[in-house]
Design a protein around this motif. Structure first.
Motif, PDB file in Angstrom:
ATOM      1  N   CYS A 158       0.541  -1.307  -0.406  1.00 54.57           N
ATOM      2  CA  CYS A 158       0.098  -0.343   0.208  1.00 54.57           C
ATOM      3  C   CYS A 158       0.723   1.239  -0.063  1.00 54.57           C
ATOM      4  CB  CYS A 158      -0.600   0.086   1.150  1.00 54.57           C
ATOM      5  SG  CYS A 158      -2.548  -1.708   1.303  1.00 54.57           S
ATOM      6  N   LEU A 159       2.664   1.567   0.972  1.00 49.69           N
ATOM      7  CA  LEU A 159       2.558   2.851   0.548  1.00 49.69           C
ATOM      8  C   LEU A 159       3.310   3.076  -0.461  1.00 49.69           C
ATOM      9  CD1 LEU A 159       4.762   2.264   4.056  1.00 49.69           C
ATOM     10  CD2 LEU A 159       3.055   4.008   3.377  1.00 49.69           C
ATOM     11  N   ASP A 160       3.546   1.517  -1.685  1.00 48.75           N
ATOM     12  CA  ASP A 160       4.434   1.877  -2.362  1.00 48.75           C
ATOM     13  C   ASP A 160       3.409   2.811  -3.473  1.00 48.75           C
ATOM     14  OD1 ASP A 160       6.805   1.116  -2.442  1.00 48.75           O
ATOM     15  OD2 ASP A 160       6.309  -1.345  -2.365  1.00 48.75           O
ATOM     16  N   CYS A 161       2.195   2.594  -2.866  1.00 49.11           N
ATOM     17  CA  CYS A 161       0.786   3.033  -4.514  1.00 49.11           C
ATOM     18  C   CYS A 161       0.685   4.610  -3.586  1.00 49.11           C
ATOM     19  CB  CYS A 161      -0.515   2.489  -3.590  1.00 49.11           C
ATOM     20  SG  CYS A 161      -0.614   0.636  -4.892  1.00 49.11           S
ATOM     21  N   LEU A 162       1.455   5.503  -1.724  1.00 52.61           N
ATOM     22  CA  LEU A 162       1.064   5.831  -2.137  1.00 52.61           C
ATOM     23  C   LEU A 162       2.457   7.069  -3.081  1.00 52.61           C
ATOM     24  CD1 LEU A 162       1.066   5.959   2.014  1.00 52.61           C
ATOM     25  CD2 LEU A 162      -0.415   7.539   0.737  1.00 52.61           C
ATOM     26  N   ASP A 163       1.437   8.405  -2.874  1.00 53.86           N
ATOM     27  CA  ASP A 163       2.506   9.396  -3.094  1.00 53.86           C
ATOM     28  C   ASP A 163       3.714   9.458  -2.741  1.00 53.86           C
ATOM     29  OD1 ASP A 163       3.887  12.659  -3.998  1.00 53.86           O
ATOM     30  OD2 ASP A 163       2.379  13.328  -3.850  1.00 53.86           O
ATOM     31  N   SER A 164       5.139   9.714  -2.932  1.00 57.57           N
ATOM     32  CA  SER A 164       6.681   9.497  -2.231  1.00 57.57           C
ATOM     33  C   SER A 164       6.610  10.555  -1.366  1.00 57.57           C
ATOM     34  CB  SER A 164       7.348   9.287  -3.060  1.00 57.57           C
ATOM     35  OG  SER A 164       7.981  10.222  -3.827  1.00 57.57           O
ATOM     36  N   GLU A 165       6.110  11.998  -1.673  1.00 55.15           N
ATOM     37  CA  GLU A 165       6.601  13.161  -0.381  1.00 55.15           C
ATOM     38  C   GLU A 165       6.255  12.447   0.862  1.00 55.15           C
ATOM     39  OE1 GLU A 165       8.733  15.408  -1.410  1.00 55.15           O
ATOM     40  OE2 GLU A 165       9.811  13.948  -3.028  1.00 55.15           O
ATOM     41  N   ILE A 166       4.559  11.829   0.603  1.00 52.95           N
ATOM     42  CA  ILE A 166       3.994  11.645   1.628  1.00 52.95           C
ATOM     43  C   ILE A 166       5.098  10.824   2.822  1.00 52.95           C
ATOM     44  CG2 ILE A 166       1.851  10.537   2.363  1.00 52.95           C
ATOM     45  CD1 ILE A 166       0.280  11.584   0.642  1.00 52.95           C
ATOM     46  N   VAL A 167       5.237   9.689   2.164  1.00 52.85           N
ATOM     47  CA  VAL A 167       6.029   8.936   2.958  1.00 52.85           C
ATOM     48  C   VAL A 167       7.250   9.962   3.133  1.00 52.85           C
ATOM     49  CG1 VAL A 167       7.143   7.192   2.548  1.00 52.85           C
ATOM     50  CG2 VAL A 167       5.542   6.970   1.734  1.00 52.85           C
ATOM     51  N   LEU A 168       8.111  10.933   2.907  1.00 55.69           N
ATOM     52  CA  LEU A 168       9.501  10.726   2.511  1.00 55.69           C
ATOM     53  C   LEU A 168       9.672  12.702   3.775  1.00 55.69           C
ATOM     54  CD1 LEU A 168      10.639  11.059  -1.182  1.00 55.69           C
ATOM     55  CD2 LEU A 168      11.643   9.838   0.393  1.00 55.69           C
ATOM     56  N   GLN A 169       8.406  13.314   3.665  1.00 55.91           N
ATOM     57  CA  GLN A 169       8.072  14.167   4.306  1.00 55.91           C
ATOM     58  C   GLN A 169       7.413  13.918   5.471  1.00 55.91           C
ATOM     59  OE1 GLN A 169       5.891  17.525   1.893  1.00 55.91           O
ATOM     60  NE2 GLN A 169       7.365  17.263   0.672  1.00 55.91           N
ATOM     61  N   GLN A 170       6.899  12.727   6.043  1.00 56.18           N
ATOM     62  CA  GLN A 170       6.425  12.208   7.676  1.00 56.18           C
ATOM     63  C   GLN A 170       5.301  12.544   7.836  1.00 56.18           C
ATOM     64  OE1 GLN A 170       8.969  10.936  10.298  1.00 56.18           O
ATOM     65  NE2 GLN A 170      10.887  12.471   9.390  1.00 56.18           N
TER      66      GLN A 170
END
Length: 243
Positions: A185-197
């Motif tokens: 599921c995380l692989d389907c998120l916008d990467s900036e949401i993940v990288l910017q915590q």
């Protein structure tokens, strides 16, 4: 079922964050955060004589049913973190385990997990065959602010990915490891949401196991993600994003 001499009902374990566990920005991956929680819980079970090896005498294993994680911020590469864990409840086939992650005296993450005892032959839940009275239970000691919930699975949702369960997704219980669902599921998120915590918390409900070569569909509606196989939802994940 040996109980080791250094067993205690509350366990604290230190881990150093290595580069393989980090995103390109040098912070711990959400998946590896969950792996640290799994490893710490496994260590506590081993010390107390209710580990996978102990349970396999009775063809049993722990499987994850629910997990809620609340995050202030993620630790960074080379930081030494302390993961603390205890059992909140354990009765028949069900157990709630709490975990907290600290850097020094600062709590960064709280987590509660709900486990079921699973017969690895029949693939059905059953009462724990091993004694556990030596584990003190802490029913009033929470690790998270918001309790578990049952995620409302949307009737209409957008399919965003399909894949097949691979050998690398499986664990020792011969089904997809619980962290793999989160990873998909995380692989389907916008990467900036993940990288910017921007993830404040996430909650996961495990409804049905998936196995090697199963075809799965990942779908979403708003902040809820699901994984389906053979027309049935086997996993639901709900994110709470920081404003």
């Amino acid at each position: 079922m040996p109980i080791l001499k250094d067993f205690t009902s509350v366990l604290s374990r230190n881990w150093e964050i290595n580069f393989l566990q980090c995103y390109p920005n040098g912070v711990l991956k959400y998946t590896d955060l969950c792996n640290l929680f799994q490893l710490t819980a496994a260590t506590h079970s081993e010390l107390g004589g209710i580990s996978f090896s102990d349970m396999q005498v009775y063809q049993q294993a722990w499987v994850l049913s629910k997990m809620r994680v609340e995050i202030a911020c993620l630790p960074k590469w080379k930081e030494v973190v302390t993961v603390k864990t205890w059992i909140q409840s354990l009765e028949n086939s069900r157990s709630t385990r709490c975990l907290e992650l600290f850097v020094g005296d600062e709590k960064l993450v709280g987590c509660e997990t709900f486990w079921a005892v699973f017969n690895t032959q029949t693939r059905r839940p059953e009462a724990l065959a091993l004694p556990h009275e030596h584990f003190e239970k802490y029913p009033n000691h929470q690790a998270i602010e918001k309790p578990f919930s049952k995620i409302a699975i949307p009737l209409e949702k957008e399919i965003i990915a399909t894949r097949r369960v691979l050998l690398s997704d499986l664990d020792i219980v011969n089904h997809a490891n619980s962290v793999k669902y989160l990873e998909w599921c995380l692989d389907c998120l916008d990467s900036e949401i993940v990288l910017q915590q921007k993830i404040h918390s996430f909650e996961m409900n495990y409804l049905k196991e998936v196995s090697l070569d199963d075809a799965i569909t990942i779908a979403k509606k708003d902040s809820i993600y699901t994984i389906d196989t053979n027309g049935k939802t086997c996993f639901a994940l709900e994110f709470d994003f920081k404003k």
